[in-house]
Design an enzyme around this catalytic site. Sequence first.
Site, PDB file in Angstrom:
ATOM      1  N   ASP A 179       0.846  -1.092  -0.087  1.00 26.90           N
ATOM      2  CA  ASP A 179       0.075   0.031   0.036  1.00 26.90           C
ATOM      3  C   ASP A 179       0.882   1.169  -0.101  1.00 26.90           C
ATOM      4  O   ASP A 179       0.408   2.319  -0.700  1.00 26.90           O
ATOM      5  CB  ASP A 179      -0.889   0.123   1.171  1.00 26.90           C
ATOM      6  CG  ASP A 179      -0.214  -0.343   2.518  1.00 26.90           C
ATOM      7  OD1 ASP A 179       1.011  -0.352   2.635  1.00 26.90           O
ATOM      8  OD2 ASP A 179      -0.829  -0.422   3.641  1.00 26.90           O
ATOM      9  N   HIS A 180       2.323   1.083   0.535  1.00 27.25           N
ATOM     10  CA  HIS A 180       3.024   2.213   0.617  1.00 27.25           C
ATOM     11  C   HIS A 180       3.580   2.718  -0.747  1.00 27.25           C
ATOM     12  O   HIS A 180       3.720   3.807  -1.190  1.00 27.25           O
ATOM     13  CB  HIS A 180       3.872   2.055   1.766  1.00 27.25           C
ATOM     14  CG  HIS A 180       3.293   2.454   2.964  1.00 27.25           C
ATOM     15  ND1 HIS A 180       2.445   1.618   3.648  1.00 27.25           N
ATOM     16  CD2 HIS A 180       3.771   3.372   4.002  1.00 27.25           C
ATOM     17  CE1 HIS A 180       2.015   1.779   4.799  1.00 27.25           C
ATOM     18  NE2 HIS A 180       2.880   2.947   4.956  1.00 27.25           N
ATOM     19  N   ASP A 212       3.437  -1.298  11.442  1.00 26.31           N
ATOM     20  CA  ASP A 212       3.153  -0.020  10.945  1.00 26.31           C
ATOM     21  C   ASP A 212       2.475   0.434  12.333  1.00 26.31           C
ATOM     22  O   ASP A 212       1.667  -0.071  12.922  1.00 26.31           O
ATOM     23  CB  ASP A 212       2.241  -0.166   9.776  1.00 26.31           C
ATOM     24  CG  ASP A 212       1.929   1.420   9.189  1.00 26.31           C
ATOM     25  OD1 ASP A 212       2.393   1.549   8.231  1.00 26.31           O
ATOM     26  OD2 ASP A 212       1.246   2.091  10.148  1.00 26.31           O
ATOM     27  N   ARG A 270      -0.653  12.574  10.280  1.00 28.87           N
ATOM     28  CA  ARG A 270       0.677  12.992  10.677  1.00 28.87           C
ATOM     29  C   ARG A 270       0.956  14.604   9.813  1.00 28.87           C
ATOM     30  O   ARG A 270       0.649  14.283   8.549  1.00 28.87           O
ATOM     31  CB  ARG A 270       1.861  12.212  10.298  1.00 28.87           C
ATOM     32  CG  ARG A 270       1.526  10.949  11.195  1.00 28.87           C
ATOM     33  CD  ARG A 270       2.812  10.268  11.411  1.00 28.87           C
ATOM     34  NE  ARG A 270       2.580   9.236  12.512  1.00 28.87           N
ATOM     35  CZ  ARG A 270       3.105   8.099  12.744  1.00 28.87           C
ATOM     36  NH1 ARG A 270       3.798   7.508  11.733  1.00 28.87           N
ATOM     37  NH2 ARG A 270       2.868   7.242  13.589  1.00 28.87           N
ATOM     38  N   SER A 289       6.452   7.036  13.349  1.00 30.28           N
ATOM     39  CA  SER A 289       6.338   5.788  12.400  1.00 30.28           C
ATOM     40  C   SER A 289       7.437   4.595  12.991  1.00 30.28           C
ATOM     41  O   SER A 289       8.290   4.530  13.849  1.00 30.28           O
ATOM     42  CB  SER A 289       6.982   5.826  11.063  1.00 30.28           C
ATOM     43  OG  SER A 289       7.798   4.662  10.602  1.00 30.28           O
ATOM     44  N   ARG A 333       8.977   2.428  11.761  1.00 33.98           N
ATOM     45  CA  ARG A 333      10.078   1.954  10.702  1.00 33.98           C
ATOM     46  C   ARG A 333      11.227   1.564  11.427  1.00 33.98           C
ATOM     47  O   ARG A 333      12.151   2.576  12.019  1.00 33.98           O
ATOM     48  CB  ARG A 333      10.354   2.992   9.650  1.00 33.98           C
ATOM     49  CG  ARG A 333      10.826   4.379  10.029  1.00 33.98           C
ATOM     50  CD  ARG A 333      10.680   5.553   8.787  1.00 33.98           C
ATOM     51  NE  ARG A 333       9.394   5.699   8.799  1.00 33.98           N
ATOM     52  CZ  ARG A 333       8.969   6.832   8.028  1.00 33.98           C
ATOM     53  NH1 ARG A 333       9.646   7.710   7.906  1.00 33.98           N
ATOM     54  NH2 ARG A 333       7.553   7.225   7.828  1.00 33.98           N
TER      55      ARG A 333
HETATM   56  C1  MIC Z   1       3.872   6.148   8.615  1.00 34.10           C
HETATM   57  O1  MIC Z   1       2.444   6.648   8.566  1.00 34.10           O
HETATM   58  O2  MIC Z   1       4.771   7.059   9.014  1.00 34.10           O
HETATM   59  C2  MIC Z   1       4.225   4.827   7.802  1.00 34.10           C
HETATM   60  C3  MIC Z   1       4.893   5.031   6.661  1.00 34.10           C
HETATM   61  O3  MIC Z   1       2.898   4.425   7.893  1.00 34.10           O
HETATM   62  C4  MIC Z   1       4.975   4.174   8.843  1.00 34.10           C
HETATM   63  C5  MIC Z   1       5.492   2.990   8.550  1.00 34.10           C
HETATM   64  C6  MIC Z   1       6.691   3.176   7.424  1.00 34.10           C
HETATM   65  O4  MIC Z   1       7.684   4.017   8.006  1.00 34.10           O
HETATM   66  O5  MIC Z   1       6.956   2.396   6.608  1.00 34.10           O
HETATM   67  C7  MIC Z   1       4.320   3.902  10.343  1.00 34.10           C
HETATM   68  O6  MIC Z   1       3.610   4.655  10.491  1.00 34.10           O
HETATM   69  O7  MIC Z   1       4.741   3.160  10.778  1.00 34.10           O
HETATM   70 FE1  SF4 Z   2      -0.237   4.955   5.099  1.00 34.74          FE
HETATM   71 FE2  SF4 Z   2       0.984   5.254   7.350  1.00 34.74          FE
HETATM   72 FE3  SF4 Z   2      -0.294   7.294   5.895  1.00 34.74          FE
HETATM   73 FE4  SF4 Z   2      -1.540   5.540   7.235  1.00 34.74          FE
HETATM   74  S1  SF4 Z   2      -0.452   6.786   7.985  1.00 34.74           S
HETATM   75  S2  SF4 Z   2      -2.049   6.022   5.118  1.00 34.74           S
HETATM   76  S3  SF4 Z   2      -0.456   3.730   6.901  1.00 34.74           S
HETATM   77  S4  SF4 Z   2       1.443   6.266   5.238  1.00 34.74           S
END
Ligand code: MIC
Ligand code: SF4
Length: 645
Positions: free
Chosen positions: A65-66, A120, A380, A539, A541
């Site tokens: 999805d990313h 995630d 975010r 995140s 990550r």
């Molecule tokens: C995000 O919303 O910051 C992400 C991208 O979904 C991350 C995961 C990632 O960095 O791959 C998260 O929320 O954990």
């Molecule tokens: Fe995707 Fe993270 Fe954004 Fe949710 S917050 S839509 S999981 S990038």
Amino acid sequence: MARGTLVQKIIAAHLISGDPAKDSQLLIKIDQTLTQDATGTMAYLELEAMKTAKVATELSVSYVDHNMMQNGPENRNDHLYLQTVAAEKGVIFSPPGNGICHQLHLERFGKPGKTLIGSDSHTPTGGGIGMIAIGAGGLDVALAMAGQPFTIPTPKIVGVKLTGKLRPWVAAKDVILKLLSILTTKGNVGSIVEYFGPGVADLSVPQRATITNMGAELGVTTSVFPSDERTKEFLRRQKRENDFTELSADADAEYDRVVEIDLDTLEPMAACPSSPDNIKTVKELAGKKVGQVLVGSCTNGGYRDLALVATALKGRKVHPDVTLGIAPGSRPVLEMLCANGMLGDLVAAGARILEVGCGPCIGQGQSPADDTITVRTFNRNFAGRSGTKGDQSYLVSPETAVAAAIAGEFIDPREAGVEFPEIAEPEFYTSDDAHFQKGEPGKGIIRKPTIGEPPMNCALPENIDGVVVIKVGDKITTDHIMPAGVHLKLRSNIPAYSKVVFECFTENGKPSFAERASAVRDAGKHGVIIGRDSYGQGSSREHAAICPMYLGIKVVAALAIERIHRANLINFGIVPLIFKNPADYELIEENDSLKFAGLPGQLTPGSEVKGTLCKADGSTVEITFTHPLSENDIRLVKAGGRLNC
Ligand code: MIC
Ligand code: SF4
């Protein structure tokens, strides 16, 4: 742990070891896991390294999805690896185009009373359907897939009592924005939020999921709603009523803290740049010109959210100074909008229809122009996350977003002259699972050259001859440490991704963090990172630990380190330390030497750790740290991380 709560009941049903009344760490059984592609490649490489033949969970799903832009081969190489490794390991694969992991998991797999961990941070979305759903690093998810329990700190339970009913144009998003204004993004590590009270019944499961999703921004372990008639109704509409179990707290449940929110008195709100807890009412922002509106993400990409926007826009046009982007959260949502004509209404109004997935929420396209306001239904708004330096990103409900798209400026949606669209839940959601793949094993795993191996570490050295490579301030997010956006495609290639660690702090013409850390490592010394309060927010990550580890970082010392990031540091053999005396933070400057003699021996549960700060003028100061490490964590960091054990 607070007694009689829903959290206590679900944890008790999954407890493997630890006494919630005494111990600070609890080991719980995990029923389900989810991964997404940007963290998933590493997680499955780690699972392979553990030589696990088949996953041991009740259900594990791998979502893509990313990383869907496919600028260059990297993204599609990742997808093919994920698809084939899933088939081999007994994991369900959700291909690109199917939807955002959290949205789909809620729709098709979430079950009240079950435990879920996901690689995630927004995995707590599942709390909307009565699960204990927790975000974690990829390695912890790989371990859960291999059948290992997951460790959580014994939680403090914050009870949020909801009373009243949401009024027209006031949304579930405003509930979580209000809570963020009260609890903020700092200081909630180790807590779980549990919703209760008469107001709960006013909220549908998708509305509850919006609230638990963005609860991640509080920094709590997770958030959870009871499972009640509304939950049953949602599951019936998803044609999986058999998955329903009723769950609630005891009437006399005791919470560690209670916060009350009266839904009747809530106002439309917005999180202002650049933190999800920088909350103002939309009234206060009225009149500010808006250049972009984006609707979607795992917070507000559901059927009701998009149907509300489509209905408000029917027969109207998006303001000429605004671009409106719509990113549906899942294929079923898009299918429903296609079937009932709402997609046509959106297109006719001037909306730009984006691919189903995370898209602009993680900086994959749609970066706003310089010096313009972007209004997003996301969760975010960290500085630069949109892909534009100095961005002005506001987080709002779909209700507030559509009002801004029509007016071209912030306006309280109740004053926008639009009749409130009452959106009924569909009799049945589209529940076609044909696109989930249960592949057959034995066909081999496709691993193209852009997919590297997880890097190994060495055991923690006896003496740390540390050099402070960077000193940062409060609320450093993992987006600051490991930027996503255009670099997201490097997630499977650690040497390449490591080059952009702390990129936002690199001054023009000056050496990057990666160059400075590599120079320290090549000189036979050890890199140290100094943070302030709430280091590692956001995140999950694990790259925010793996890449610094790859560059030779051995210690991260801060006033406080957030839960998931702290676990990732430990998993990859970086020692997290906490300043005993916060004022000592001020003594340290970049390039100072910070030495730890006999560090492995200094680490015992609850011990203090002494370091010697050596300044450029030759003076030295002893600094005392504490650490959050359990006995097992100490074993891991001494070994240089889990993959070395
Ligand atoms: C995000 O919303 O910051 C992400 C991208 O979904 C991350 C995961 C990632 O960095 O791959 C998260 O929320 O954990
Ligand atoms: Fe995707 Fe993270 Fe954004 Fe949710 S917050 S839509 S999981 S990038």
